[in-house]
Design an enzyme around this catalytic site. Structure first.
Site, PDB file in Angstrom:
ATOM      1  N   HIS A 110       0.821  -1.214   0.000  1.00  0.00           N
ATOM      2  CA  HIS A 110       0.000   0.000   0.000  1.00  0.00           C
ATOM      3  C   HIS A 110       0.857   1.267   0.000  1.00  0.00           C
ATOM      4  O   HIS A 110       2.049   1.241   0.340  1.00  0.00           O
ATOM      5  CB  HIS A 110      -0.928   0.012   1.217  1.00  0.00           C
ATOM      6  CG  HIS A 110      -0.205   0.050   2.536  1.00  0.00           C
ATOM      7  ND1 HIS A 110       0.329   1.216   3.063  1.00  0.00           N
ATOM      8  CD2 HIS A 110       0.096  -0.926   3.423  1.00  0.00           C
ATOM      9  CE1 HIS A 110       0.918   0.959   4.210  1.00  0.00           C
ATOM     10  NE2 HIS A 110       0.791  -0.345   4.451  1.00  0.00           N
ATOM     11  N   GLU A 184      -1.899  -7.189   7.600  1.00  0.00           N
ATOM     12  CA  GLU A 184      -0.515  -7.046   8.043  1.00  0.00           C
ATOM     13  C   GLU A 184      -0.249  -7.909   9.279  1.00  0.00           C
ATOM     14  O   GLU A 184      -1.187  -8.420   9.919  1.00  0.00           O
ATOM     15  CB  GLU A 184      -0.213  -5.558   8.329  1.00  0.00           C
ATOM     16  CG  GLU A 184       1.219  -5.234   8.718  1.00  0.00           C
ATOM     17  CD  GLU A 184       2.261  -5.748   7.715  1.00  0.00           C
ATOM     18  OE1 GLU A 184       2.288  -6.961   7.438  1.00  0.00           O
ATOM     19  OE2 GLU A 184       3.075  -4.936   7.247  1.00  0.00           O
TER      20      GLU A 184
END
Length: 310
Positions: A110, A184
């Site tokens: 990202h 994550e």
């Protein structure tokens, strides 16, 4: 590089891990960029888009990966036993066919998030959004991948990755799949803390996280080991999809784990394959010609971040 090319064949039969201990991955790549880590740590990354190929081979002793040598200039092969992606699929026939097809998987991290900017430990929390810089990085990644044809996009459900995926996917009408295992790394009590707060509150545990992440424990968990297990599970889902060209938009640590598990590297390689914000990594999977053997795996690009338009 010259040293490797000139080494005798007997030496090449030693374990990849032995070789890697002499020449860590950071010495095999050579680009320079600062990585804003999910744990609030800025690291100096030296990854370059060198193609690495892992060529699995069945061995009677079921031993570790062995052999590491140049296939051609700046292209490297890994030879040895490899079981992570040697998965038996018992699902639908189309899933079996999808797993056996040649595939390209493009990994993207990202763009910069608000907590990246603050130096705050994010982990798998979902409170940060893309900054203006992060939006621009995502647009740049979109331009870099504009001519690529994708069949599907897997993405982390966390807002920073979901937004990045939508920007890159742009006007494509094909499937976007949120995958929980692409979130994550879970950092439990560390999440939300600034770096200095982590040091102050957790002392020795925080030092272990920095120096020996593979063995780091918090709240009764081994976060990096859990991440590696999760990455293997992700590969099962990604490679069983019918798509031949697959985009995956996720995070620094989980993308590291995906690359490492694909080429047979363990949790001790955490932070050795760092992914910059919107860095692009490409892996090619080619089915083996031998029955029931794992695929040939080529790490085609690693953490590519620059794009020049003429």
């Amino acid at each position: 590089m010259v040293l490797v090319a000139g080494i005798g064949s007997a030496w090449l039969d030693r374990s990849l891990i032995v070789f890697a201990s002499l020449f860590p991955p950071r010495q095999l790549f050579n680009s320079h960029n600062t990585v804003e880590d999910e744990d609030g740590v800025r690291a100096f990354n030296r990854n370059r888009g060198v193609a690495l190929t892992h060529r699995p081979r069945r061995e009677s002793n079921g031993g570790h990966i062995s052999g590491f040598y140049p296939r051609r200039r700046n292209v490297y092969e890994f030879r040895g036993t490899y079981k992570v992606l040697n998965v038996e699929f018992e699902g639908k026939e189309e899933e079996k066919a999808g797993a056996a097809a040649t595939k390209r998987v493009v990994l993207v991290r990202h763009g910069q998030s608000t907590w990246n900017e603050e130096g705050r430990i994010q982990g798998s929390s979902d409170f940060s959004l893309l900054t203006q810089k992060g939006e621009m990085e995502a647009q740049n990644a979109r331009q870099m991948l504009l001519k690529d044809t994708f069949d599907v996009c897997f993405h982390s459900p966390l807002a920073r990755s979901k937004r990045t995926a939508k920007i890159i996917w742009d006007t494509r009408k094909l499937e976007m799949i949120p995958e929980h295992d692409l979130r994550e790394i879970d950092l439990y009590s560390f999440q939300g803390l600034l770096k200095h707060e982590g040091k102050e509150r957790f002392g020795e545990a925080y030092r272990q996280w920095q120096k020996d992440a593979a063995n780091f424990t918090i709240d009764g968990h081994y976060p990096v080991r859990e991440l590696w297990a999760r990455a293997k599970n992700c590969w099962t889902k990604i490679l069983s999809h019918n798509g031949r060209s697959i985009l995956v938009v996720a995070h620094n640590a989980v993308n590291q784990a995906l690359v490492a598990t694909a080429i047979g590297l363990g949790p001790e390689y955490f932070r050795r394959l760092l992914q910059s914000n919107c860095g692009i990594t490409v892996l090619d999977f080619t089915p083996s010609s031998s029955f029931n053997c794992p695929p040939y795996i080529c790490l085609n690009r690693l953490n590519q971040i620059h794009c020049y338009f003429i």
